[in-house]
Scaffold this motif. Sequence first.
Motif, PDB file in Angstrom:
ATOM      1  N   GLY A  71       0.792  -1.345  -0.057  1.00  0.00           N
ATOM      2  CA  GLY A  71       0.048   0.009  -0.047  1.00  0.00           C
ATOM      3  C   GLY A  71       0.805   1.255  -0.050  1.00  0.00           C
ATOM      4  N   VAL A  72       1.795   1.284  -0.822  1.00  0.00           N
ATOM      5  CA  VAL A  72       2.720   2.465  -0.720  1.00  0.00           C
ATOM      6  C   VAL A  72       2.113   3.494  -1.712  1.00  0.00           C
ATOM      7  CG1 VAL A  72       4.984   3.319  -1.912  1.00  0.00           C
ATOM      8  CG2 VAL A  72       4.584   1.063  -0.431  1.00  0.00           C
ATOM      9  N   ASN A  73       1.955   4.609  -1.313  1.00  0.00           N
ATOM     10  CA  ASN A  73       1.508   6.049  -2.076  1.00  0.00           C
ATOM     11  C   ASN A  73       2.451   5.858  -3.352  1.00  0.00           C
ATOM     12  OD1 ASN A  73      -0.698   6.664  -0.786  1.00  0.00           O
ATOM     13  ND2 ASN A  73       0.414   7.951   0.840  1.00  0.00           N
ATOM     14  N   PRO A  74       1.955   5.915  -4.565  1.00  0.00           N
ATOM     15  CA  PRO A  74       2.959   6.199  -5.714  1.00  0.00           C
ATOM     16  C   PRO A  74       3.889   7.699  -5.592  1.00  0.00           C
ATOM     17  CG  PRO A  74       0.868   5.673  -6.273  1.00  0.00           C
ATOM     18  CD  PRO A  74       0.566   5.748  -5.091  1.00  0.00           C
ATOM     19  N   SER A  75       3.212   8.815  -4.654  1.00  0.00           N
ATOM     20  CA  SER A  75       4.011   9.902  -4.662  1.00  0.00           C
ATOM     21  C   SER A  75       5.288   9.756  -3.727  1.00  0.00           C
ATOM     22  CB  SER A  75       3.212  10.798  -3.987  1.00  0.00           C
ATOM     23  OG  SER A  75       2.772  10.525  -2.834  1.00  0.00           O
ATOM     24  N   ASP A  76       5.436   8.407  -2.936  1.00  0.00           N
ATOM     25  CA  ASP A  76       6.432   8.103  -2.004  1.00  0.00           C
ATOM     26  C   ASP A  76       7.503   7.291  -2.766  1.00  0.00           C
ATOM     27  OD1 ASP A  76       5.348   9.410   0.251  1.00  0.00           O
ATOM     28  OD2 ASP A  76       4.001   8.160   0.871  1.00  0.00           O
ATOM     29  N   VAL A  77       7.487   7.006  -4.038  1.00  0.00           N
ATOM     30  CA  VAL A  77       8.092   5.872  -4.678  1.00  0.00           C
ATOM     31  C   VAL A  77       9.674   6.533  -4.698  1.00  0.00           C
ATOM     32  CG1 VAL A  77       8.711   4.811  -6.697  1.00  0.00           C
ATOM     33  CG2 VAL A  77       6.486   4.635  -5.803  1.00  0.00           C
ATOM     34  N   GLU A  78       9.812   7.728  -5.006  1.00  0.00           N
ATOM     35  CA  GLU A  78      11.157   8.298  -5.080  1.00  0.00           C
ATOM     36  C   GLU A  78      11.944   8.534  -4.009  1.00  0.00           C
ATOM     37  OE1 GLU A  78      12.484   8.642  -7.981  1.00  0.00           O
ATOM     38  OE2 GLU A  78      10.923   8.084  -8.990  1.00  0.00           O
ATOM     39  N   ARG A  79      10.859   8.710  -2.626  1.00  0.00           N
ATOM     40  CA  ARG A  79      11.514   8.971  -1.395  1.00  0.00           C
ATOM     41  C   ARG A  79      12.156   7.693  -0.846  1.00  0.00           C
ATOM     42  NH1 ARG A  79       7.531   9.869   3.675  1.00  0.00           N
ATOM     43  NH2 ARG A  79       9.211  10.067   5.318  1.00  0.00           N
ATOM     44  N   ILE A  80      11.502   6.483  -1.195  1.00  0.00           N
ATOM     45  CA  ILE A  80      12.034   5.199  -0.905  1.00  0.00           C
ATOM     46  C   ILE A  80      13.229   4.827  -1.673  1.00  0.00           C
ATOM     47  CG2 ILE A  80      11.311   2.689  -1.145  1.00  0.00           C
ATOM     48  CD1 ILE A  80       8.571   3.405  -0.489  1.00  0.00           C
ATOM     49  N   LYS A  81      13.042   5.059  -3.033  1.00  0.00           N
ATOM     50  CA  LYS A  81      14.342   4.931  -3.774  1.00  0.00           C
ATOM     51  C   LYS A  81      15.398   5.445  -3.579  1.00  0.00           C
ATOM     52  CE  LYS A  81      12.149   3.769  -8.047  1.00  0.00           C
ATOM     53  NZ  LYS A  81      11.928   4.261  -9.685  1.00  0.00           N
ATOM     54  N   ALA A  82      15.309   6.660  -2.840  1.00  0.00           N
ATOM     55  CA  ALA A  82      16.715   7.453  -2.251  1.00  0.00           C
ATOM     56  C   ALA A  82      17.077   7.144  -1.011  1.00  0.00           C
ATOM     57  CB  ALA A  82      16.037   9.061  -2.410  1.00  0.00           C
ATOM     58  N   ASP A  83      16.356   6.327  -0.149  1.00  0.00           N
ATOM     59  CA  ASP A  83      16.997   5.792   1.037  1.00  0.00           C
ATOM     60  C   ASP A  83      17.615   4.648   0.673  1.00  0.00           C
ATOM     61  OD1 ASP A  83      16.948   4.517   3.594  1.00  0.00           O
ATOM     62  OD2 ASP A  83      14.903   5.731   4.074  1.00  0.00           O
ATOM     63  N   ASP A  84      19.019   4.553   1.248  1.00  0.00           N
ATOM     64  CA  ASP A  84      19.489   3.447   1.019  1.00  0.00           C
ATOM     65  C   ASP A  84      19.650   2.148   1.972  1.00  0.00           C
ATOM     66  OD1 ASP A  84      20.990   4.526   3.147  1.00  0.00           O
ATOM     67  OD2 ASP A  84      22.641   4.946   2.157  1.00  0.00           O
ATOM     68  N   THR A  85      18.502   2.484   2.914  1.00  0.00           N
ATOM     69  CA  THR A  85      18.177   1.374   3.848  1.00  0.00           C
ATOM     70  C   THR A  85      17.093   0.744   3.321  1.00  0.00           C
ATOM     71  OG1 THR A  85      16.797   2.460   5.282  1.00  0.00           O
ATOM     72  CG2 THR A  85      18.992   2.857   5.675  1.00  0.00           C
ATOM     73  N   LEU A  86      16.494   0.862   2.337  1.00  0.00           N
ATOM     74  CA  LEU A  86      15.057   0.513   1.867  1.00  0.00           C
ATOM     75  C   LEU A  86      15.064  -0.222   0.349  1.00  0.00           C
ATOM     76  CD1 LEU A  86      12.681   3.107   2.933  1.00  0.00           C
ATOM     77  CD2 LEU A  86      13.379   1.218   4.310  1.00  0.00           C
ATOM     78  N   GLN A  87      14.404  -1.073   0.160  1.00  0.00           N
ATOM     79  CA  GLN A  87      14.353  -1.616  -1.345  1.00  0.00           C
ATOM     80  C   GLN A  87      12.770  -1.515  -1.853  1.00  0.00           C
ATOM     81  OE1 GLN A  87      14.778  -5.910  -1.843  1.00  0.00           O
ATOM     82  NE2 GLN A  87      15.013  -6.152   0.525  1.00  0.00           N
ATOM     83  N   LEU A  88      12.571  -1.376  -2.909  1.00  0.00           N
ATOM     84  CA  LEU A  88      11.413  -1.143  -3.593  1.00  0.00           C
ATOM     85  C   LEU A  88      11.076  -2.410  -4.620  1.00  0.00           C
ATOM     86  CD1 LEU A  88       8.990   0.867  -3.666  1.00  0.00           C
ATOM     87  CD2 LEU A  88       9.816   1.685  -5.982  1.00  0.00           C
ATOM     88  N   LEU A  89      10.061  -3.106  -4.438  1.00  0.00           N
ATOM     89  CA  LEU A  89       9.584  -4.075  -5.084  1.00  0.00           C
ATOM     90  C   LEU A  89       8.500  -4.134  -6.041  1.00  0.00           C
ATOM     91  CD1 LEU A  89      10.383  -6.723  -2.363  1.00  0.00           C
ATOM     92  CD2 LEU A  89      11.885  -6.269  -4.148  1.00  0.00           C
ATOM     93  N   GLU A  90       8.278  -4.451  -7.234  1.00  0.00           N
ATOM     94  CA  GLU A  90       6.992  -4.339  -7.858  1.00  0.00           C
ATOM     95  C   GLU A  90       6.425  -5.711  -8.059  1.00  0.00           C
ATOM     96  OE1 GLU A  90       7.514  -2.479 -11.641  1.00  0.00           O
ATOM     97  OE2 GLU A  90       8.184  -0.550 -10.911  1.00  0.00           O
ATOM     98  N   ARG A  91       4.963  -5.556  -7.798  1.00  0.00           N
ATOM     99  CA  ARG A  91       4.269  -6.895  -8.178  1.00  0.00           C
ATOM    100  C   ARG A  91       3.618  -7.025  -9.440  1.00  0.00           C
ATOM    101  NH1 ARG A  91       1.963  -9.956  -4.395  1.00  0.00           N
ATOM    102  NH2 ARG A  91       2.359  -8.547  -2.693  1.00  0.00           N
TER     103      ARG A  91
END
Length: 556
Positions: free
Chosen positions: A287-307
Amino acid sequence: MTKRFWLLSLLLMLVLSVALVGCSDKEKEDETKEPATEDQTDDATEETTDDGSEEGTTEVKDTLVYARGGDSTALDPITTTEGETFRVTENLFETLLNYEDTNTELVPGLAKEWDVSEDGLTYTFSLQEGVTFHDGTPFNAEAVVFNFERWMNGDADQFPYYTMFGGFKGDEGHVIAGVEAVDEFTVQFTLNRPQAPFLKNLAMSPFGMASPAALEEYGDKFTENPVGTGPFKFSEWKRNERIVLEKNEDYWKDGLPKLNKVVYTVIPENSARLNALMTGEVDLIDGVNPSDVERIKADDTLQLLERPSMNIGYMAFTMNRETPMADVLVRQALSHAVPKDQIIEAFYGGLAEPAKTVMPPSIEGYNDDIEDYEYDLEKAKSLLAEAGYADGFEFDLWYMPVPRPYIPEGQKIAEVLQQSFAQIGVTANLQTADWGTYLEKASKGDFDAFLLGWTGDNGDPDNFIYTLLDKDSIGSNNYAYYSNDELHDILIEAQTITDQDKRNELYKEAQVIVHNDAPWIPLVHSTPVIAAKKEISGYIPHPTGSEPVTNTEFTK
């Protein structure tokens, strides 16, 4: 020796004695002290060097905290159609067949081999041996028969997903004639008619095998005391807060699962869920807000996965209610008053495409020749006038209280629809309810119109059109209460033949019928994203929307 010297010597001996006793007591305390509990250690383990010598200690997590927007409605998967249930029960129950990790191709599950007769009426399964349910009950052919007899003797209120097999025992369309235990580890299904998606249906989450002993012991309370053969065992359910699963130490697959505990916690608001991930309160979120995707990508402690996308978000009209929307012209008018591109830009951040039919492009049989109802307010007004509603009308539009992959922000999307409908003179009164109540009321046809969506279960077009819009599915998954006899005949024919090209042509015809009748306004096909801590590995989002965390672990 003077008296003074003698007294000093005595005092020194006394101090040394006390010190020695203290050391001895401390050693005994260390030897007899109880090991720290899991909560006290926070899963700390010793780290060693390559040669095996102890180098120090570091915390290696073996508890996964998964945050989601809403709670499960049940923990007996056959009793619901709701994805938050399957997200959990995938870890508790197992099916006869499984899907591949990244698609819906079939692989062995609790059945290791299967054979299909030439006429497509007999399916014989060889079962895995040495598998037990969490309560110690052996898994065998009799357990399979028990589960199917339970389901086929129920009804759509009890077991809504069983309608995938054409109804229940005694119903004219029921596909399964019988289930027989040939021997301890061989089970045979006999069908009344061929059903092309039969094997893919068996792999769906709702058809997980449950312990016959537990079903008899708990009865109606089984959903609160689930017992399967899965990699994790049920531990605790605190409603609307958390569900806790613990490792099945007797799991039949060696070395699995890799985690000791999984906690599914509820954080309703998307941004709050992301903040919990970033502060380390949780490990993985959907349930990630699309507007937060870039914020997640910029955080080197996190990873983004696409379904992988295999879903649809839609607005449905409840067809059996006495409302203006019982008129097809009104439904078509409202279909012309939905700004899909605006909705996608505002709430999906480019991770969606407009939907023009009831199934996504990733499914075989998708009809790309269908022309969508373009956003045209003047056309909408003209159709309303033709239907006798030139002055508009008023209705209740219900929106989901929880984020879903296909409708991430139900209230805000409903507000856009409300504003657009107002421009053609139609008043939409926005309503909602808690998630469980929402689904129950929708299934009973209590809404004028509502937002909902669907993530495909098995990758077959049957799982979209037949499951969601055929008259056989009314009250189970067909919440629009839509019925069309011509559509039904096409869908049954498509189930019965095995030639996929011919099936695809039939499904394309079916989509045209549904498009013209407009029981839904298809809104979007989304690409859901998941955010996780960087050190998580082995978590593979599945297109069906739910997956076990059997292979998930934390790396150092």
